[in-house]
Design a protein around this motif. Sequence first.
Motif, short mmCIF file in Angstrom:
data_model
loop_
_atom_site.label_atom_id
_atom_site.label_comp_id
_atom_site.label_asym_id
_atom_site.label_seq_id
_atom_site.Cartn_x
_atom_site.Cartn_y
_atom_site.Cartn_z
N LEU A 204 53.16 85.00 42.10
CA LEU A 204 51.84 84.93 41.48
C LEU A 204 51.56 86.23 40.75
O LEU A 204 51.99 87.31 41.19
N ASP A 205 50.85 86.14 39.65
CA ASP A 205 50.46 87.34 38.90
C ASP A 205 49.48 88.16 39.73
O ASP A 205 48.46 87.63 40.20
N ARG A 206 49.75 89.44 39.92
CA ARG A 206 48.95 90.28 40.81
C ARG A 206 47.50 90.36 40.38
O ARG A 206 46.59 90.15 41.18
N ARG A 207 47.25 90.68 39.11
CA ARG A 207 45.86 90.86 38.66
C ARG A 207 45.10 89.55 38.69
O ARG A 207 43.93 89.51 39.07
N ASN A 208 45.76 88.49 38.28
CA ASN A 208 45.10 87.19 38.26
C ASN A 208 44.76 86.73 39.66
O ASN A 208 43.66 86.21 39.91
N PHE A 209 45.68 86.94 40.61
CA PHE A 209 45.42 86.54 41.99
C PHE A 209 44.26 87.32 42.57
O PHE A 209 43.36 86.75 43.19
N GLN A 210 44.25 88.64 42.36
CA GLN A 210 43.19 89.47 42.92
C GLN A 210 41.83 89.09 42.34
O GLN A 210 40.84 89.00 43.06
N ARG A 211 41.80 88.84 41.05
CA ARG A 211 40.52 88.46 40.40
C ARG A 211 39.99 87.15 40.99
O ARG A 211 38.79 87.04 41.32
N LYS A 212 40.88 86.18 41.14
CA LYS A 212 40.44 84.86 41.62
C LYS A 212 40.05 84.89 43.10
O LYS A 212 39.04 84.29 43.48
N ILE A 213 40.82 85.60 43.92
CA ILE A 213 40.51 85.62 45.35
C ILE A 213 39.23 86.40 45.61
O ILE A 213 38.44 86.05 46.48
N MET A 214 38.97 87.46 44.83
CA MET A 214 37.74 88.22 45.01
C MET A 214 36.53 87.42 44.53
O MET A 214 35.43 87.60 45.05
N SER A 215 36.74 86.54 43.56
CA SER A 215 35.62 85.75 43.04
C SER A 215 35.10 84.74 44.06
O SER A 215 33.98 84.24 43.94
N THR A 216 35.88 84.44 45.10
CA THR A 216 35.44 83.49 46.11
C THR A 216 34.41 84.09 47.06
O THR A 216 33.68 83.35 47.72
N GLY A 217 34.38 85.43 47.15
CA GLY A 217 33.41 86.10 48.02
C GLY A 217 33.76 86.07 49.49
O GLY A 217 32.93 86.45 50.33
N ILE A 218 34.98 85.67 49.86
CA ILE A 218 35.33 85.56 51.28
C ILE A 218 35.91 86.86 51.84
O ILE A 218 36.17 86.95 53.04
N LEU A 219 36.12 87.88 50.98
CA LEU A 219 36.73 89.13 51.43
C LEU A 219 35.73 90.29 51.43
O LEU A 219 34.84 90.36 50.59
N LYS A 220 35.92 91.19 52.39
CA LYS A 220 35.19 92.46 52.43
C LYS A 220 36.21 93.59 52.29
O LYS A 220 37.16 93.67 53.07
N ARG A 221 36.01 94.46 51.30
CA ARG A 221 36.92 95.60 51.17
C ARG A 221 36.45 96.72 52.09
O ARG A 221 35.27 97.08 52.11
N LEU A 222 37.38 97.30 52.85
CA LEU A 222 37.08 98.40 53.76
C LEU A 222 37.29 99.74 53.06
O LEU A 222 37.96 99.81 52.02
N ASP A 223 36.73 100.78 53.60
CA ASP A 223 36.94 102.12 53.05
C ASP A 223 38.33 102.66 53.38
O ASP A 223 38.80 103.60 52.76
N GLU A 224 38.97 102.07 54.35
CA GLU A 224 40.28 102.53 54.83
C GLU A 224 41.41 102.06 53.91
O GLU A 224 41.39 100.93 53.40
N THR A 225 42.41 102.93 53.71
CA THR A 225 43.59 102.56 52.94
C THR A 225 44.83 102.60 53.83
O THR A 225 44.84 103.24 54.87
N LYS A 226 45.86 101.90 53.40
CA LYS A 226 47.10 101.86 54.16
C LYS A 226 47.88 103.16 53.99
O LYS A 226 48.06 103.63 52.87
N LYS A 227 48.32 103.71 55.10
CA LYS A 227 49.04 104.99 55.05
C LYS A 227 50.54 104.77 54.97
O LYS A 227 51.07 103.72 55.34
N GLY A 228 51.24 105.80 54.49
CA GLY A 228 52.69 105.80 54.50
C GLY A 228 53.36 104.90 53.50
O GLY A 228 54.48 104.43 53.72
N VAL A 229 52.69 104.61 52.37
CA VAL A 229 53.30 103.79 51.32
C VAL A 229 53.78 104.68 50.19
O VAL A 229 53.26 105.78 49.97
N ALA A 230 54.77 104.21 49.46
CA ALA A 230 55.41 105.03 48.43
C ALA A 230 54.51 105.25 47.22
O ALA A 230 54.53 106.31 46.60
N HIS A 231 53.73 104.24 46.88
CA HIS A 231 52.89 104.32 45.69
C HIS A 231 51.41 104.47 46.09
O HIS A 231 51.12 104.86 47.21
#
Length: 256
Positions: A204-231
């Motif tokens: 799935l296209d990353r930007r398109n998926f994120q836009r559509k899933i966020m538009s549903t309103g079922i997610l809450k973004r936390l202030d916390e980020t994932k540690k230990g990732v390369a990027h």
Amino acid sequence: MSWEKEIRQLFAEGHEKFLRNISVDCIIFGFHENELKVLLLQAKYAGSWALPGGFILKDEHMDDAAKRILQERTGVDDVYMQQFYVFSEPDRSNKKINKLFLKNAGIELEESWLFERFITVGYSALVDFSKVLPVPDNISSDCKWFNIHDIPGMILDHRNILDKALENLRMQLNYHPVGYNLLPEKFTMPELQKLYETILDRKLDRRNFQRKIMSTGILKRLDETKKGVAHKAPYYYKFDLRKYQKALKGGMGFEL
């Protein structure tokens, strides 16, 4: 009661307790290490694998029967299950297979209500893989998870039932949310996207998926980020359970 006596009684007298000619089969999906898995049982003396299934008590709602059968046959409890299809092909029941099953167990019966034609109702569910401890029941020799792309030989038309359940799950992704029972309490957007890609078996296209899933309103973004990732560290998300349950019942209506 011995296993043989229990089976003999079921074949000979079960029609007094259960509805005739109708059964329930449960398809239980889990997600683990980026793989979509299904829970199967290996029937004693049959040599093949099967979906967890059983019969409906005469005074029992069919939905309650599906939940009871799943708990009795796998130990899995308190699972939301959804009816998805009725399998009524005239030749789906197989008297010869049932007789062979009994013969291998040292039991011979010429007539039984279980030799008649059976219609089965399929129920599917999504469960937390980490919370399930597969344990075979007394008519099964094994119970374990299989990758959806590595399914062993199955009895009767159970492979067809499984394929139909997977087809229904993929179709439902455009209308109902998934993830609450399959992902950890908090997760990243790439992890959620990987779940959808695994179920759909395509990228799935990353930007398109994120836009559509966020538009549903079922997610809450936390202030916390994932540690230990390369990027760039992705944010963690959680499901808004109130909105998730509303979308589960009423649908979302977005196209992936």
